[in-house]
Structures are given as structure tokens and as C-alpha cells.
Design a protein around this motif. Structure first.
Motif, PDB file in Angstrom:
ATOM      1  N   PHE A   1       0.857  -1.187   0.000  1.00  0.00           N
ATOM      2  CA  PHE A   1       0.000   0.000   0.000  1.00  0.00           C
ATOM      3  C   PHE A   1       0.893   1.237   0.000  1.00  0.00           C
ATOM      4  O   PHE A   1       2.114   1.147   0.184  1.00  0.00           O
ATOM      5  CB  PHE A   1      -0.947   0.006   1.215  1.00  0.00           C
ATOM      6  CG  PHE A   1      -0.252   0.230   2.536  1.00  0.00           C
ATOM      7  CD1 PHE A   1      -0.169   1.498   3.091  1.00  0.00           C
ATOM      8  CD2 PHE A   1       0.317  -0.843   3.228  1.00  0.00           C
ATOM      9  CE1 PHE A   1       0.466   1.708   4.305  1.00  0.00           C
ATOM     10  CE2 PHE A   1       0.945  -0.653   4.446  1.00  0.00           C
ATOM     11  CZ  PHE A   1       1.020   0.627   4.989  1.00  0.00           C
ATOM     12  N   TYR A   2       0.270   2.392  -0.221  1.00  0.00           N
ATOM     13  CA  TYR A   2       1.049   3.619  -0.273  1.00  0.00           C
ATOM     14  C   TYR A   2       0.251   4.802   0.254  1.00  0.00           C
ATOM     15  O   TYR A   2      -0.987   4.795   0.284  1.00  0.00           O
ATOM     16  CB  TYR A   2       1.531   3.910  -1.700  1.00  0.00           C
ATOM     17  CG  TYR A   2       0.423   4.157  -2.701  1.00  0.00           C
ATOM     18  CD1 TYR A   2      -0.071   5.432  -2.933  1.00  0.00           C
ATOM     19  CD2 TYR A   2      -0.130   3.099  -3.435  1.00  0.00           C
ATOM     20  CE1 TYR A   2      -1.079   5.652  -3.856  1.00  0.00           C
ATOM     21  CE2 TYR A   2      -1.132   3.312  -4.361  1.00  0.00           C
ATOM     22  CZ  TYR A   2      -1.603   4.601  -4.570  1.00  0.00           C
ATOM     23  OH  TYR A   2      -2.612   4.815  -5.477  1.00  0.00           O
ATOM     24  N   LEU A   3       0.985   5.827   0.664  1.00  0.00           N
ATOM     25  CA  LEU A   3       0.433   7.107   1.095  1.00  0.00           C
ATOM     26  C   LEU A   3       1.165   8.203   0.321  1.00  0.00           C
ATOM     27  O   LEU A   3       2.366   8.096   0.070  1.00  0.00           O
ATOM     28  CB  LEU A   3       0.629   7.320   2.599  1.00  0.00           C
ATOM     29  CG  LEU A   3       0.062   6.247   3.528  1.00  0.00           C
ATOM     30  CD1 LEU A   3       0.529   6.494   4.958  1.00  0.00           C
ATOM     31  CD2 LEU A   3      -1.460   6.249   3.478  1.00  0.00           C
ATOM     32  N   SER A   4       0.440   9.261  -0.035  1.00  0.00           N
ATOM     33  CA  SER A   4       1.070  10.292  -0.848  1.00  0.00           C
ATOM     34  C   SER A   4       0.538  11.677  -0.523  1.00  0.00           C
ATOM     35  O   SER A   4      -0.647  11.846  -0.186  1.00  0.00           O
ATOM     36  CB  SER A   4       0.848  10.008  -2.336  1.00  0.00           C
ATOM     37  OG  SER A   4       1.398  11.035  -3.121  1.00  0.00           O
TER      38      SER A   4
ATOM     39  N   PHE B   1      -4.103  14.862  -1.051  1.00  0.00           N
ATOM     40  CA  PHE B   1      -3.746  13.612  -0.374  1.00  0.00           C
ATOM     41  C   PHE B   1      -4.344  12.458  -1.154  1.00  0.00           C
ATOM     42  O   PHE B   1      -5.477  12.560  -1.648  1.00  0.00           O
ATOM     43  CB  PHE B   1      -4.292  13.593   1.060  1.00  0.00           C
ATOM     44  CG  PHE B   1      -4.103  12.265   1.746  1.00  0.00           C
ATOM     45  CD1 PHE B   1      -2.877  11.896   2.275  1.00  0.00           C
ATOM     46  CD2 PHE B   1      -5.155  11.363   1.846  1.00  0.00           C
ATOM     47  CE1 PHE B   1      -2.692  10.667   2.886  1.00  0.00           C
ATOM     48  CE2 PHE B   1      -4.987  10.135   2.463  1.00  0.00           C
ATOM     49  CZ  PHE B   1      -3.749   9.789   2.985  1.00  0.00           C
ATOM     50  N   TYR B   2      -3.585  11.383  -1.317  1.00  0.00           N
ATOM     51  CA  TYR B   2      -4.178  10.169  -1.864  1.00  0.00           C
ATOM     52  C   TYR B   2      -3.464   8.937  -1.340  1.00  0.00           C
ATOM     53  O   TYR B   2      -2.325   8.987  -0.888  1.00  0.00           O
ATOM     54  CB  TYR B   2      -4.263  10.184  -3.390  1.00  0.00           C
ATOM     55  CG  TYR B   2      -2.973  10.166  -4.174  1.00  0.00           C
ATOM     56  CD1 TYR B   2      -2.354   8.967  -4.522  1.00  0.00           C
ATOM     57  CD2 TYR B   2      -2.414  11.348  -4.629  1.00  0.00           C
ATOM     58  CE1 TYR B   2      -1.204   8.951  -5.291  1.00  0.00           C
ATOM     59  CE2 TYR B   2      -1.259  11.337  -5.402  1.00  0.00           C
ATOM     60  CZ  TYR B   2      -0.657  10.128  -5.728  1.00  0.00           C
ATOM     61  OH  TYR B   2       0.476  10.130  -6.489  1.00  0.00           O
ATOM     62  N   THR B   3      -4.193   7.826  -1.374  1.00  0.00           N
ATOM     63  CA  THR B   3      -3.699   6.567  -0.848  1.00  0.00           C
ATOM     64  C   THR B   3      -4.269   5.431  -1.681  1.00  0.00           C
ATOM     65  O   THR B   3      -5.276   5.606  -2.379  1.00  0.00           O
ATOM     66  CB  THR B   3      -4.100   6.398   0.629  1.00  0.00           C
ATOM     67  OG1 THR B   3      -3.536   5.189   1.143  1.00  0.00           O
ATOM     68  CG2 THR B   3      -5.613   6.345   0.800  1.00  0.00           C
TER      69      THR B   3
ATOM     70  N   GLY C   1      -5.983   3.823  -6.456  1.00  0.00           N
ATOM     71  CA  GLY C   1      -6.144   4.556  -5.210  1.00  0.00           C
ATOM     72  C   GLY C   1      -7.244   5.590  -5.302  1.00  0.00           C
ATOM     73  O   GLY C   1      -7.920   5.733  -6.332  1.00  0.00           O
TER      74      GLY C   1
ATOM     75  N   SER D   1       4.196  14.602  -6.750  1.00  0.00           N
ATOM     76  CA  SER D   1       3.787  13.829  -5.571  1.00  0.00           C
ATOM     77  C   SER D   1       4.992  13.188  -4.884  1.00  0.00           C
ATOM     78  O   SER D   1       5.880  12.630  -5.546  1.00  0.00           O
ATOM     79  CB  SER D   1       2.792  12.726  -5.961  1.00  0.00           C
ATOM     80  OG  SER D   1       1.676  13.276  -6.607  1.00  0.00           O
TER      81      SER D   1
ATOM     82  N   ILE E   1       5.557  10.077  -2.607  1.00  0.00           N
ATOM     83  CA  ILE E   1       4.796   8.871  -2.307  1.00  0.00           C
ATOM     84  C   ILE E   1       5.646   7.940  -1.431  1.00  0.00           C
ATOM     85  O   ILE E   1       6.849   7.778  -1.677  1.00  0.00           O
ATOM     86  CB  ILE E   1       4.392   8.129  -3.600  1.00  0.00           C
ATOM     87  CG1 ILE E   1       3.760   9.103  -4.597  1.00  0.00           C
ATOM     88  CG2 ILE E   1       3.428   6.981  -3.287  1.00  0.00           C
ATOM     89  CD1 ILE E   1       3.478   8.490  -5.954  1.00  0.00           C
TER      90      ILE E   1
END
Length: 256
Positions: A56-59, A93-95, A114, A250, A252
Motif C-alpha cells: 500500500f502507499y500514502l502520498s 492527499f491520496y492513498t 487509489g 507527488s 509517495i
């Protein structure tokens, strides 16, 4: 005389001094070997041979519109007016999730769907409103909740210990699920955008291997390919815009 005394003392205790020196060298050598062994230990050595892995990722993206002005905008500048339409950068923000498929030794395919939350702003200066009153400055922010579907190729360098840089590139399709104008009525809307977008993406990152997972910070650039501007009838703001495209930079963080 003093030098002779010191030499005699060293001669008398030469065995003890020699033994202490050898012991110090042995300890130093043992410490160096231990440090080298720690450096050479590779975390998750079989990781690259997995055909498929997940994560998974967060950005945090810095996002803005790229504005191409219309002929009407150029005409009013030629007439000496100082009306202006400019884009402002905003944070979003995106994930999402990661599906990574190994294609070759140094090449992977990545599907990283996402959801993103954006607020892109245009600043209008000295533009007449519908009430024919001129405002010195007005901001129009379009809020989007986007389902994003990036499909990327990842080219990896040779792994060095627990680090490996890489390049990534591909395309991203997006669909807006939210109300882009925050529930405004048609008369209040100065700017409208399409619900669909397609972007070219590319970036650079670094895989860092830990004993139980892989962490990868990545810097990625996204350039919209589609004109998302929808003309609004009777809006001076909209009339000054020929084309709007979405652009993101971004940072990430991947956890895989």
C-alpha cells in the motif's frame, strides 16, 4: 637519563605490552569483521524473485491546473485591460494499494489503484461578475474526489546491499466521484471541469529493504493529457480559458 629509564621500563614490560597490543588488535579486528558482516547482511534476499507481491502507499501531492488562455483573454489584454486568470498550487492527499508483477530481472509492471482528494484553485483578478461589478480578486476552487488507476512500468537498477534506485513511468486514468463545485447552483458556478482525466506519469524512487518489509520513497510527476475545462455559458471567467490540464508533483511512500 630519563629517556634511558623509560626505555628500560619498556624493555622490562615488553611482553605485557606486546600481549596487550595483540589483544587490542584482535578486538579491533573482531569489531571490524562484525561491522562488515552486518553491512553485508541482505534483508529479504529472495524478495526480487517473487512473481507477484502486494503493498500500500500514502502520498502528498502538490497539485495545480495548467492554464491555456483563450483568444478572448488575449483580446482584452490587447485592449489595455489587466484582467488575469492564474493557477494556484494546492496540497492534496491520496492513498491506495499496490499490485506488482515481475516481468524480467530488472523490470516490473505495477498497478497502483487509489483514491485522491484534491482542491485545485484558479485566481481571477479584475474580472467582471454577473452583477457587472468588478472584483479585485476572486478564487475559484474545484474540489475533487478521484478514483485513480495508474498502470506503470518500473525499471530497477542492480541491488546494492539493502538499497536499489529505480525509475517508473506509465499512464493514469482518473474518475471524479465528488461534486466538483461543492453543490453550487448553475448561476453561481464560474468554473466547471470534466469528470474524466488521463495523465502521463514518471518518477524516480529508492527501494529500501528492511527485515520484514520494503519501504520506498518516490517522487512522481503527473501531466494531464486531457482538456478538463467545460465552458460555462455566460461566465466571463470560463470565457478566458481555452484549456485546463491537471498537473501533480507527488511524494509517495510505499510499504510492500
Amino acid at each position: 637519563m630519563a629517556f634511558t629509564h623509560i626505555w628500560n621500563q619498556l624493555y622490562l614490560y615488553r611482553q605485557k605490552i606486546t600481549l596487550a597490543g595483540l589483544l587490542a588488535l584482535a578486538l579491533l579486528g573482531s569489531h571490524t569483521a562484525s561491522a562488515q558482516q552486518k553491512i553485508r547482511v541482505m534483508n529479504k534476499p529472495e524478495y526480487d524473485y517473487r512473481p507477484v507481491h502486494y503493498g500500500f502507499y500514502l502520498s502528498v501531492p502538490l497539485t495545480r491546473y495548467n492554464v491555456q488562455h483563450s483568444q478572448a483573454y488575449a483580446d482584452q489584454l490587447a485592449d489595455g485591460n489587466d484582467d488575469a486568470v492564474n493557477a494556484k498550487s494546492d496540497l492534496g492527499f491520496y492513498t491506495g494499494l499496490v499490485l506488482n508483477v515481475r516481468l524480467a530481472e530488472y523490470l516490473d509492471a505495477r498497478f497502483v489503484p487509489g483514491v485522491g482528494f484534491y482542491g485545485r484553485t484558479l485566481v481571477f483578478s479584475n474580472v467582471e461578475t454577473t452583477s457587472l461589478e468588478t472584483e479585485p480578486s476572486m478564487k475559484e476552487t474545484v474540489s475533487n474526489t478521484m478514483i485513480e488507476l495508474p498502470l506503470l512500468l518500473k525499471y530497477k537498477s542492480k541491488r546494492r546491499s539493502n538499497f536499489r534506485p529505480y525509475l517508473v513511468a506509465g499512464i493514469k486514468a482518473s474518475l471524479d466521484l465528488g461534486k466538483g463545485n461543492n453543490g453550487k447552483t448553475q448561476e453561481e458556478i464560474a468554473l466547471q471541469v470534466d469528470d474524466y482525466d488521463l495523465a502521463l506519469e514518471y518518477g524516480i524512487g529508492l527501494d529500501i529493504f528492511y527485515p520484514y518489509f520494503k519501504f520506498a520513497p518516490e517522487l512522481r510527476f503527473s501531466h494531464g493529457l486531457v482538456n478538463v475545462h467545460k465552458p460555462v455559458s455566460g461566465s466571463t471567467y470560463s470565457g478566458y480559458i481555452q484549456k485546463l490540464t491537471n498537473h501533480n508533483v507527488s511524494l509517495i511512500f510505499f510499504f510492500e
